[in-house]
Design an enzyme around this catalytic site. Structure first.
Site, short mmCIF file in Angstrom:
data_model
loop_
_atom_site.label_atom_id
_atom_site.label_comp_id
_atom_site.label_asym_id
_atom_site.label_seq_id
_atom_site.Cartn_x
_atom_site.Cartn_y
_atom_site.Cartn_z
CB SER A 147 84.47 11.53 29.47
OG SER A 147 83.14 12.02 29.64
CG ASP A 158 78.82 11.66 43.95
OD1 ASP A 158 79.60 11.07 43.17
OD2 ASP A 158 79.12 12.72 44.54
CG ASN A 218 80.75 13.73 40.10
OD1 ASN A 218 80.66 13.49 38.90
ND2 ASN A 218 81.89 13.65 40.77
N GLY A 251 88.79 13.82 36.47
CA GLY A 251 87.88 12.68 36.31
C GLY A 251 86.64 12.96 35.50
CG HIS A 256 75.19 17.98 35.49
ND1 HIS A 256 76.23 17.18 35.06
CD2 HIS A 256 75.16 19.03 34.64
CE1 HIS A 256 76.79 17.73 33.98
NE2 HIS A 256 76.16 18.85 33.71
CB ALA A 281 90.94 11.52 41.30
CB CYS A 329 50.44 18.99 45.18
SG CYS A 329 51.40 18.51 43.72
C1 BV8 Z 1 71.84 21.57 27.78
C2 BV8 Z 1 72.76 14.43 35.63
C3 BV8 Z 1 70.51 22.69 26.31
C4 BV8 Z 1 71.79 13.34 35.54
C5 BV8 Z 1 73.98 14.65 33.52
C6 BV8 Z 1 74.39 16.72 20.66
C7 BV8 Z 1 73.20 16.04 20.70
C8 BV8 Z 1 72.32 16.15 21.79
C9 BV8 Z 1 72.64 16.98 22.87
C10 BV8 Z 1 73.84 17.64 22.81
C11 BV8 Z 1 74.71 17.53 21.74
N1 BV8 Z 1 75.79 18.29 21.99
C12 BV8 Z 1 75.65 18.89 23.20
C13 BV8 Z 1 74.44 18.51 23.68
C14 BV8 Z 1 73.88 18.95 24.92
C15 BV8 Z 1 74.03 17.87 26.00
C16 BV8 Z 1 75.35 17.15 25.91
O1 BV8 Z 1 76.37 17.67 26.32
N2 BV8 Z 1 75.32 15.91 25.38
C17 BV8 Z 1 76.56 15.14 25.25
C18 BV8 Z 1 76.31 13.70 25.70
C19 BV8 Z 1 76.99 15.23 23.78
N3 BV8 Z 1 74.01 18.64 27.20
C20 BV8 Z 1 72.81 18.87 27.77
O2 BV8 Z 1 71.76 18.42 27.37
C21 BV8 Z 1 72.86 19.80 28.98
N4 BV8 Z 1 71.81 20.76 28.83
O3 BV8 Z 1 72.74 21.65 27.00
O4 BV8 Z 1 70.71 22.27 27.66
C22 BV8 Z 1 69.46 23.68 26.34
C23 BV8 Z 1 69.75 24.97 25.89
C24 BV8 Z 1 68.74 25.88 25.84
C25 BV8 Z 1 67.46 25.53 26.26
C26 BV8 Z 1 67.20 24.24 26.76
C27 BV8 Z 1 68.20 23.31 26.80
C28 BV8 Z 1 72.59 19.02 30.26
C29 BV8 Z 1 73.73 18.09 30.50
C30 BV8 Z 1 73.56 17.44 31.86
C31 BV8 Z 1 73.10 16.02 31.69
N5 BV8 Z 1 73.04 15.41 33.03
N6 BV8 Z 1 73.88 14.13 34.75
C32 BV8 Z 1 72.28 12.11 36.24
O5 BV8 Z 1 73.41 12.09 36.78
O6 BV8 Z 1 71.48 11.17 36.27
S1 BV8 Z 1 75.39 14.38 32.62
C33 BV8 Z 1 76.28 13.08 33.24
O7 BV8 Z 1 77.47 13.05 32.46
C34 BV8 Z 1 76.76 13.25 34.67
O8 BV8 Z 1 76.43 14.47 35.26
C35 BV8 Z 1 78.27 13.20 34.51
O9 BV8 Z 1 78.91 13.88 35.49
C36 BV8 Z 1 78.37 13.82 33.19
C37 BV8 Z 1 79.69 13.82 32.51
O10 BV8 Z 1 80.21 12.54 32.61
P1 BV8 Z 1 81.60 12.45 33.42
O11 BV8 Z 1 81.39 13.03 34.77
O12 BV8 Z 1 82.67 13.04 32.59
O13 BV8 Z 1 81.75 10.90 33.59
P2 BV8 Z 1 82.24 9.88 32.48
O14 BV8 Z 1 81.85 8.52 32.94
O15 BV8 Z 1 81.82 10.37 31.14
O16 BV8 Z 1 83.84 10.01 32.52
C38 BV8 Z 1 84.55 9.64 33.69
C39 BV8 Z 1 85.98 10.09 33.45
O17 BV8 Z 1 86.73 9.80 34.62
C40 BV8 Z 1 86.65 9.36 32.30
O18 BV8 Z 1 87.39 10.32 31.54
C41 BV8 Z 1 87.63 8.39 32.99
O19 BV8 Z 1 88.81 8.23 32.24
C42 BV8 Z 1 87.92 9.14 34.25
N7 BV8 Z 1 88.26 8.29 35.40
C43 BV8 Z 1 87.75 7.07 35.73
N8 BV8 Z 1 88.27 6.67 36.91
C44 BV8 Z 1 89.11 7.65 37.32
C45 BV8 Z 1 89.11 8.68 36.37
N9 BV8 Z 1 89.85 9.79 36.50
C46 BV8 Z 1 90.62 9.90 37.61
N10 BV8 Z 1 90.66 8.95 38.58
C47 BV8 Z 1 89.93 7.82 38.46
N11 BV8 Z 1 90.00 6.88 39.43
ZN ZN Z 2 53.61 18.96 44.20
#
Ligand code: BV8
Ligand code: ZN
Length: 229
Positions: free
Chosen positions: A179, A95, A93, A177, A110, A221, A140
């Site tokens: 996915s 936040d 997160n 929390g 992140h 959570a 700048c």
């Molecule tokens: C990297 C910041 C490489 C920004 C975020 C295939 C194709 C293309 C790319 C990839 C691929 N496979 C892997 C990749 C790499 C990619 C990736 O993982 N893609 C995924 C989508 C497949 N990863 C990257 O690009 C990472 N960098 O790999 O670099 C590299 C290597 C060498 C050289 C150069 C580069 C960077 C990943 C970071 C992206 N940035 N966020 C912003 O926030 O604006 S990711 C974003 O998703 C958030 O950070 C978030 O935290 C994250 C994960 O989501 P979750 O936190 O899990 O949230 P979500 O909504 O998905 O799920 C919520 C869960 O909570 C659910 O399960 C739900 O059931 C549960 N829930 C709901 N309510 C509750 C609860 N649980 C408990 N209590 C509740 N009340």
């Molecule tokens: Zn600057």
């Protein structure tokens, strides 16, 4: 968890859901029908920086009105009980709600939505302004962007290194929390498991990580974490 010497918690958007923060992949997570993967990328910012900034301004506006929930507070209490060195909180997160609840040993995989960084000179600073009328600029002259990790971008070296080390040394890991679809964050749970940690998942639904868990606690959570105290 009580008896564990090196507990690690890995959290995702689900831990902030009960504070009123939209998750990424749940309902309410979309903005103007864009998915996060379409906006949280360097390409999107290059193509239309103002569009991406409006999404972040929308999220920052929501976040400026929310507070940590019982789940965040429970994790902060656990750190107080175990001591920071026995309790590492790795979060996806951006936040800042874990720190808002008092957690101190926090690894922000992140980045933070509250820090901005200049695309030209990389100067970075805290910024909590909301309701922006235009893209903020650095002294700048460069455009400022949120200091978060976008898809395709590397995670901060020192943060991911510390997270990998903590996961490898953990004797207990709780995954809360998330996915479990974003890498390399999700792989930290696998690493902990492979290195002998007892792993527990807290989530309202099953995830791709559920199959490797020793225990899965299905629920919110904010309800489950306070029970651990
Ligand atoms: C990297 C910041 C490489 C920004 C975020 C295939 C194709 C293309 C790319 C990839 C691929 N496979 C892997 C990749 C790499 C990619 C990736 O993982 N893609 C995924 C989508 C497949 N990863 C990257 O690009 C990472 N960098 O790999 O670099 C590299 C290597 C060498 C050289 C150069 C580069 C960077 C990943 C970071 C992206 N940035 N966020 C912003 O926030 O604006 S990711 C974003 O998703 C958030 O950070 C978030 O935290 C994250 C994960 O989501 P979750 O936190 O899990 O949230 P979500 O909504 O998905 O799920 C919520 C869960 O909570 C659910 O399960 C739900 O059931 C549960 N829930 C709901 N309510 C509750 C609860 N649980 C408990 N209590 C509740 N009340
Ligand atoms: Zn600057």
């Amino acid at each position: 968890m009580k008896g564990s010497l090196r507990a690690v918690f890995l959290t995702g958007a689900g831990v902030s859901a009960e504070s009123g923060v939209p998750t990424f992949r749940g309902e309410g997570g979309l903005w103007r029908n864009f998915r996060p993967e379409e906006l949280a990328t360097p390409g999107a910012f290059k193509k239309d920086p103002w569009l991406v900034w409006q999404w972040y301004d929308w999220r920052r506006k929501i976040l400026s009105g929310v507070r940590p929930n019982a789940g965040h507070r429970a994790l902060s209490e656990i750190e107080k009980e175990k001591g920071a060195e026995g309790c590492t909180l790795i979060t996806q997160n951006v936040d800042g709600l874990h720190q808002g609840a008092g957690s101190t040993n926090v690894l922000e995989l992140h980045g933070s939505i509250w820090r901005l960084r200049c695309v030209l000179c990389a100067a970075a600073a805290e910024n909590r302004e909301v309701g922006l009328e235009e893209i903020p600029r650095c002294a700048c002259g460069g455009l400022l962007r949120p200091a978060v990790v976008w898809f395709g971008e590397q995670l901060p070296e020192e943060v991911i290194t510390a997270a990998v080390e903590a996961a490898g040394k953990a004797d207990f890991m709780m995954v809360i929390g998330t996915s479990g679809v974003v890498q390399p964050a999700a792989s930290l749970a696998v690493r902990a498991k492979e290195n002998g940690a007892y792993v527990v998942e807290v989530n309202t639904e099953a995830t791709p990580l559920t199959s490797i868990m020793d225990v899965t606690l299905q629920g919110r959570a904010g309800d489950i974490l306070p029970l651990l105290l």
